[in-house]
Design a protein around this motif. Structure first.
Motif, PDB file in Angstrom:
ATOM      1  N   ILE A  75      51.424 -46.047  29.393  1.00 16.35           N
ATOM      2  CA  ILE A  75      51.319 -44.587  29.496  1.00 16.35           C
ATOM      3  C   ILE A  75      49.870 -44.162  29.650  1.00 16.35           C
ATOM      4  CG2 ILE A  75      51.628 -42.435  28.206  1.00 16.35           C
ATOM      5  CD1 ILE A  75      54.237 -43.319  29.192  1.00 16.35           C
ATOM      6  N   LEU A  76      48.991 -44.741  28.823  1.00 18.45           N
ATOM      7  CA  LEU A  76      47.571 -44.378  28.876  1.00 18.45           C
ATOM      8  C   LEU A  76      46.971 -44.696  30.232  1.00 18.45           C
ATOM      9  CD1 LEU A  76      45.977 -45.323  25.450  1.00 18.45           C
ATOM     10  CD2 LEU A  76      45.766 -43.170  26.655  1.00 18.45           C
ATOM     11  N   ALA A  77      47.268 -45.913  30.715  1.00 19.10           N
ATOM     12  CA  ALA A  77      46.719 -46.335  31.999  1.00 19.10           C
ATOM     13  C   ALA A  77      47.228 -45.417  33.104  1.00 19.10           C
ATOM     14  CB  ALA A  77      47.116 -47.779  32.287  1.00 19.10           C
ATOM     15  N   LEU A  78      48.506 -45.064  32.985  1.00 19.42           N
ATOM     16  CA  LEU A  78      49.108 -44.175  33.977  1.00 19.42           C
ATOM     17  C   LEU A  78      48.369 -42.844  34.026  1.00 19.42           C
ATOM     18  CD1 LEU A  78      51.663 -44.738  35.661  1.00 19.42           C
ATOM     19  CD2 LEU A  78      52.847 -43.169  34.142  1.00 19.42           C
ATOM     20  N   VAL A  79      48.142 -42.264  32.831  1.00 21.30           N
ATOM     21  CA  VAL A  79      47.459 -40.965  32.767  1.00 21.30           C
ATOM     22  C   VAL A  79      46.085 -41.065  33.400  1.00 21.30           C
ATOM     23  CG1 VAL A  79      46.430 -39.292  31.203  1.00 21.30           C
ATOM     24  CG2 VAL A  79      48.701 -40.156  30.742  1.00 21.30           C
ATOM     25  N   VAL A  80      45.336 -42.102  33.022  1.00 28.16           N
ATOM     26  CA  VAL A  80      43.959 -42.219  33.523  1.00 28.16           C
ATOM     27  C   VAL A  80      43.953 -42.351  35.038  1.00 28.16           C
ATOM     28  CG1 VAL A  80      41.929 -43.676  33.519  1.00 28.16           C
ATOM     29  CG2 VAL A  80      43.067 -43.141  31.371  1.00 28.16           C
ATOM     30  N   PHE A 133      45.461 -33.948  24.409  1.00 29.85           N
ATOM     31  CA  PHE A 133      46.052 -35.067  25.128  1.00 29.85           C
ATOM     32  C   PHE A 133      47.376 -35.531  24.521  1.00 29.85           C
ATOM     33  CE2 PHE A 133      42.905 -35.905  28.258  1.00 29.85           C
ATOM     34  CZ  PHE A 133      43.557 -36.711  29.154  1.00 29.85           C
ATOM     35  N   VAL A 134      47.655 -35.068  23.307  1.00 30.31           N
ATOM     36  CA  VAL A 134      48.885 -35.510  22.642  1.00 30.31           C
ATOM     37  C   VAL A 134      50.138 -35.127  23.438  1.00 30.31           C
ATOM     38  CG1 VAL A 134      50.271 -35.234  20.569  1.00 30.31           C
ATOM     39  CG2 VAL A 134      47.815 -35.606  20.383  1.00 30.31           C
ATOM     40  N   PRO A 135      50.288 -33.819  23.793  1.00 31.74           N
ATOM     41  CA  PRO A 135      51.502 -33.478  24.554  1.00 31.74           C
ATOM     42  C   PRO A 135      51.580 -34.198  25.896  1.00 31.74           C
ATOM     43  CG  PRO A 135      50.002 -31.615  24.446  1.00 31.74           C
ATOM     44  CD  PRO A 135      49.483 -32.622  23.483  1.00 31.74           C
ATOM     45  N   VAL A 136      50.412 -34.435  26.505  1.00 30.17           N
ATOM     46  CA  VAL A 136      50.396 -35.135  27.797  1.00 30.17           C
ATOM     47  C   VAL A 136      51.024 -36.511  27.654  1.00 30.17           C
ATOM     48  CG1 VAL A 136      48.895 -36.170  29.523  1.00 30.17           C
ATOM     49  CG2 VAL A 136      48.383 -33.891  28.656  1.00 30.17           C
ATOM     50  N   LEU A 137      50.571 -37.247  26.634  1.00 35.16           N
ATOM     51  CA  LEU A 137      51.066 -38.609  26.449  1.00 35.16           C
ATOM     52  C   LEU A 137      52.515 -38.608  26.005  1.00 35.16           C
ATOM     53  CD1 LEU A 137      47.947 -40.112  24.669  1.00 35.16           C
ATOM     54  CD2 LEU A 137      48.589 -40.297  27.056  1.00 35.16           C
ATOM     55  N   LEU A 138      52.852 -37.652  25.123  1.00 30.67           N
ATOM     56  CA  LEU A 138      54.224 -37.624  24.615  1.00 30.67           C
ATOM     57  C   LEU A 138      55.222 -37.274  25.713  1.00 30.67           C
ATOM     58  CD1 LEU A 138      53.883 -35.940  21.102  1.00 30.67           C
ATOM     59  CD2 LEU A 138      54.208 -38.340  21.658  1.00 30.67           C
ATOM     60  N   THR A 139      54.812 -36.379  26.596  1.00 25.65           N
ATOM     61  CA  THR A 139      55.731 -35.949  27.643  1.00 25.65           C
ATOM     62  C   THR A 139      56.045 -37.088  28.605  1.00 25.65           C
ATOM     63  OG1 THR A 139      54.636 -33.838  27.486  1.00 25.65           O
ATOM     64  CG2 THR A 139      56.182 -34.108  29.271  1.00 25.65           C
ATOM     65  N   LEU A 140      55.008 -37.877  28.927  1.00 22.06           N
ATOM     66  CA  LEU A 140      55.196 -38.915  29.941  1.00 22.06           C
ATOM     67  C   LEU A 140      56.203 -39.977  29.501  1.00 22.06           C
ATOM     68  CD1 LEU A 140      51.620 -39.402  31.380  1.00 22.06           C
ATOM     69  CD2 LEU A 140      53.642 -38.608  32.582  1.00 22.06           C
ATOM     70  N   ILE A 141      56.476 -40.045  28.187  1.00 24.26           N
ATOM     71  CA  ILE A 141      57.413 -41.052  27.692  1.00 24.26           C
ATOM     72  C   ILE A 141      58.788 -40.883  28.312  1.00 24.26           C
ATOM     73  CG2 ILE A 141      58.682 -41.760  25.626  1.00 24.26           C
ATOM     74  CD1 ILE A 141      56.173 -41.252  24.024  1.00 24.26           C
ATOM     75  N   VAL A 142      59.218 -39.603  28.492  1.00 26.28           N
ATOM     76  CA  VAL A 142      60.610 -39.397  28.901  1.00 26.28           C
ATOM     77  C   VAL A 142      60.773 -39.126  30.391  1.00 26.28           C
ATOM     78  CG1 VAL A 142      61.329 -38.575  26.653  1.00 26.28           C
ATOM     79  CG2 VAL A 142      60.483 -36.943  28.322  1.00 26.28           C
ATOM     80  N   ILE A 143      59.669 -39.083  31.135  1.00 24.23           N
ATOM     81  CA  ILE A 143      59.814 -38.760  32.557  1.00 24.23           C
ATOM     82  C   ILE A 143      60.159 -40.024  33.345  1.00 24.23           C
ATOM     83  CG2 ILE A 143      58.607 -37.955  34.609  1.00 24.23           C
ATOM     84  CD1 ILE A 143      57.122 -36.042  32.812  1.00 24.23           C
ATOM     85  N   PRO A 144      61.315 -40.032  34.019  1.00 28.14           N
ATOM     86  CA  PRO A 144      61.679 -41.225  34.793  1.00 28.14           C
ATOM     87  C   PRO A 144      60.870 -41.303  36.089  1.00 28.14           C
ATOM     88  CG  PRO A 144      63.408 -39.578  34.903  1.00 28.14           C
ATOM     89  CD  PRO A 144      62.313 -38.975  34.114  1.00 28.14           C
ATOM     90  N   MET A 145      60.039 -42.329  36.196  1.00 24.87           N
ATOM     91  CA  MET A 145      59.155 -42.427  37.354  1.00 24.87           C
ATOM     92  C   MET A 145      59.707 -43.367  38.403  1.00 24.87           C
ATOM     93  SD  MET A 145      55.548 -42.049  35.639  1.00 24.87           S
ATOM     94  CE  MET A 145      55.368 -40.995  34.234  1.00 24.87           C
ATOM     95  N   GLY A 146      60.938 -43.732  38.216  1.00 28.34           N
ATOM     96  CA  GLY A 146      61.570 -44.616  39.177  1.00 28.34           C
ATOM     97  C   GLY A 146      62.894 -45.018  38.572  1.00 28.34           C
ATOM     98  N   ASP A 147      63.645 -45.819  39.277  1.00 26.15           N
ATOM     99  CA  ASP A 147      64.950 -46.232  38.781  1.00 26.15           C
ATOM    100  C   ASP A 147      64.761 -47.083  37.528  1.00 26.15           C
ATOM    101  OD1 ASP A 147      67.539 -46.666  38.493  1.00 26.15           O
ATOM    102  OD2 ASP A 147      67.857 -47.790  40.347  1.00 26.15           O
TER     103      ASP A 147
END
Lengths: 387, 343
Positions: B40-45, B111-125
């Motif tokens: 998640i962190l790497a993705l955000v950066v 940055f907390v909500p940013v990281l927390l939100t990305l957990i549930v977003i499906p970025m692919g199948d």
């Protein structure tokens, strides 16, 4: 910085809610602030987002320009005029030259007059372009700013061809202009006249009738005509109030009496009217430029500077006032001469100073965002204000 | 075979081997969570670094400029990396009378909500960390934290411009959260689930933008405001209140706010894609190509707004939120409900 004055003045009470105290607070907007265009300091008393009062403090750019004139000969002071107000330099040079020429009593060659007019109107377009860009920038629209500076570059090229300088042109001389048109100028100017109307339409498309833009400008910063006249407001700001007062028509100088152009006016003197008036002035200036170019093409010969002006400019004693319609309003140079090579006293009548004096009355009770919109629509150049 | 299955299979194989060796599986679980956090962190950066560069390129081209061209050779691709390295070295200034704890905590909290939100977003199948059954509700619940962090920044700075900016932010984000959440209720009603994965698979045949066009429009407008982007960038309107809540921040702390803004732009676009544009689904290309493609198209839309429109005024902003978007969102729910009832 003055002490942080906060005082409880507004007390609101509702029927059953506990007593609610709100405090007014003071904010120093400027001298370092992105939208005070130079170094204006506005002492704002605010009630949340609403302005209770605004006091402009000027003088941060005072350089003693009028006093400096007393120690310089007339031709020596001419380049300084460009530094007083650096956005419409040729027009201001003309005001100074007219005053000196009145004292000298010289006749200016007609070709020089046309060149002066041409330079003035090019400068007016360049100056309005700066204003238009900055105005849109202050409203948060970042792109038109770059568009305006793109076109301003074309004007700057023309001015550079005329005078050798982009910003501080020093194009005029006492008795005429520094040089005739350079080679290739005519073609470049014609091309500019062809391109520019399309670009003005582009600005209008992106801004003038944009819903958000109109919401920010219409009925914002209304300047009643009486207040405008009482404060000595001039130029597009006055014309936006509905009064077609333009020195170019009222008291024609150079060759403006020979040229056809209209004076655009607004209806109620709000920020949007000021915007529309200036955009229309682009078109009028372009008309004047085209007529000047036509005349200059038909009459390619003739002197561009009067023979009567000697190397050492020594005027007769007396006083003279040269006033012109600068892109911001009436720009005047008053010179009192004691018969020497230097002025005994010189006074500059700057439009920015008078226009700014109407500002505090306009902004009381408006939002801070409207203050920015109003301020930039007045088109004030602070160095001109402080001199 | 799906990309995600390889990862899952590999993990299964390692897990079996590990347990087969008679070792404690808890250790492996911790490794798994760590790997997910790093992902998640790497993705955000990476996303943020790319978006900053992209915004500058797009802004440049909108303004008939080139944007960054020098750093890194090809079209200045490493400009933001260089900027990030530079800003790391900048002096970290804390105003003398600032509330130090609040001031220092705010840039971390954003940055907390940013990281927390990305957990549930499906970025692919199957490419998502956790498919919660209340996914979309969770997204907006944690998204609310952003307001607190900005209010902390504005209050802690002890600066009037900061405070004005923070107050603007709070009023704006609270006002726009309502139409934002109401605009997606239509989607939840049609999909019959709040899980992000479920909403995506419900769009197998038809993207929800087709049956929820009003919801999409309300969502995009409210999301632009929620991400504090022009024409709703009042919290940091530099021409009015200098830089709003981040006026006193410098160095890396400023960068945190700056990066969070771009991350938020990405997240609201990703949610728009998931809810309205069919998520990662699409023909020919694999899912992990479609998702970024669609998301960056929506981000481009936000950037288009930014480089075109002037900014709203505070009262106009409130008018739009409460008098236009909120009734429209309610209307959308009503129409969706009537359709579901009678069709």
């Amino acid at each position: 910085m003055p002490p942080d004055e906060t005082k409880a003045t507004v007390e609101q009470e509702t029927d059953d809610a506990p007593e609610l105290h709100t405090e007014e607070f003071m904010v120093n907007m400027g001298p370092q602030h992105p939208s005070t265009h130079g170094v204006l300091r506005l002492q704002l008393t605010m009630d949340g987002e609403v302005i209770v009062s605004a006091i402009p403090h000027i003088g941060y750019l005072h350089r003693g320009m009028e006093k400096m004139a007393e120690f310089r000969t007339y031709p020596q002071y001419l380049p300084m005029i460009d530094r007083v107000e650096y956005v419409s330099v040729i027009i201001n040079e003309l005001s100074f030259c007219m005053a000196v020429e009145k004292l000298l009593g010289v006749e200016i060659p007609i070709r020089a007059q046309y060149l002066r007019t041409l330079g003035c109107e090019l400068q007016r377009i360049a100056s309005h372009l700066v204003w238009l860009g900055v105005n849109s920038l202050d409203l948060g629209a970042l792109t038109p700013f770059l568009y305006c500076f793109r076109e301003r570059e074309l004007v700057m090229d023309l001015l550079e061809a005329l005078s050798g300088q982009r910003m501080t042109c020093n194009y005029l001389r006492i008795g005429g202009v520094v040089a005739d048109l350079p080679e290739g100028f005519m073609e470049k100017a014609r091309e500019f006249c062809k391109i520019f109307p399309k670009r003005v339409e582009e600005y209008e498309r992106i801004l003038t009738y944009n819903e958000i833009f109109m919401g920010r400008m219409v009925d914002v910063g209304v300047l009643p005509l009486e207040t405008a006249i009482a404060c000595g407001v001039s130029g597009p700001n006055l014309r936006a109030c509905g009064l077609a007062y333009d020195i170019r028509k009222v008291e024609p100088y150079a060759v403006y009496h020979r040229l056809k152009f209209d004076i655009p006016t607004g209806k109620q003197g709000d920020s949007w009217d000021r915007f529309v008036v200036r955009v229309e002035e682009f078109r009028q200036s372009l008309r004047i430029i085209t007529q000047c170019l036509d005349w200059l093409e038909k009459n390619p010969d003739g002197a561009v500077i009067s023979d009567e002006v000697k190397l050492v400019v020594k005027t007769s004693p007396g006083e003279a006032y040269g006033r012109v319609e600068s892109s911001r309003g009436v720009y005047g140079t008053y010179i009192r001469s004691d018969g020497s090579t230097k002025p005994y006293r010189m006074k500059l009548r700057s439009p920015s100073f008078s226009n700014l004096s109407a500002f505090p009355k306009m902004v009381e009770g408006m939002f801070i965002a409207d203050l920015v919109a109003t301020f930039c629509s007045l088109d004030i150049i602070l160095p001109d204000c402080d001199r | 075979m799906r990309l995600a299955d390889y990862v899952v299979d590999t993990y299964r194989a390692i897990y079996d081997w590990w347990v087969g060796m008679g070792l404690d599986p808890l250790f492996l679980e911790i490794i798994k969570y760590l790997a997910q956090s790093v992902w998640i962190l790497a993705l955000v950066v990476i996303i943020v670094l790319f978006l900053v560069w992209w915004e500058r390129k797009i802004g440049g081209h909108f303004q008939s400029r080139m944007g960054p061209m020098r750093t890194g050779g090809w079209h200045g691709w490493s400009q933001t990396i260089a900027d990030a390295l530079k800003i790391l070295q900048k002096e970290d200034i804390v105003p003398a009378k600032a509330d130090r704890w609040v001031f220092n905590l705010a840039p971390l909290l954003i940055f907390v909500p940013v990281l927390l939100t990305l957990i549930v977003i499906p970025m692919g199948d199957g490419i998502l960390v956790k498919d919660l059954n209340v996914g979309i509700l969770y997204v907006f619940a944690v998204g609310g934290i952003t307001v607190i962090s900005i209010l902390m920044a504005g209050w802690g700075s002890n600066n009037k411009y900061s405070l004005l900016g923070a107050l603007r932010t709070v009023s704006q984000m609270v006002s726009y959260e309502l139409p934002l959440i109401l605009s997606i209720i239509g989607v939840v009603m049609v999909a019959g689930t709040m899980s992000m994965g479920g909403i995506v698979s419900a769009q197998r045949n038809l993207w929800f933008i087709v049956i929820q066009p009003l919801g999409f429009i309300v969502y995009i407008i409210a999301a632009t405001a929620e991400a504090n982007r022009t024409p709703f960038d009042l919290p940091e309107a530099e021409q009015e209140i200098v830089a709003g809540f981040n006026v006193e921040y410098s160095g890396m702390k400023f960068a945190m706010f700056f990066l969070a803004e771009f991350a938020n732009a990405f997240i609201v676009s990703a949610i728009a894609v998931t809810l309205f544009l069919g998520g990662w689904q699409g023909p020919l290309f694999p899912s992990w190509v479609w998702f970024p493609l669609k998301t960056f198209a929506v981000v481009f839309l936000l950037m288009w707004f930014r480089w075109t429109f002037p900014r709203f005024r505070v009262d106009q902003l409130m008018d739009l939120g409460w008098k236009v978007l909120l009734p429209l969102a309610f209307l959308n729910i009503l129409v969706t409900g009537l359709f579901m009832l009678y069709l």
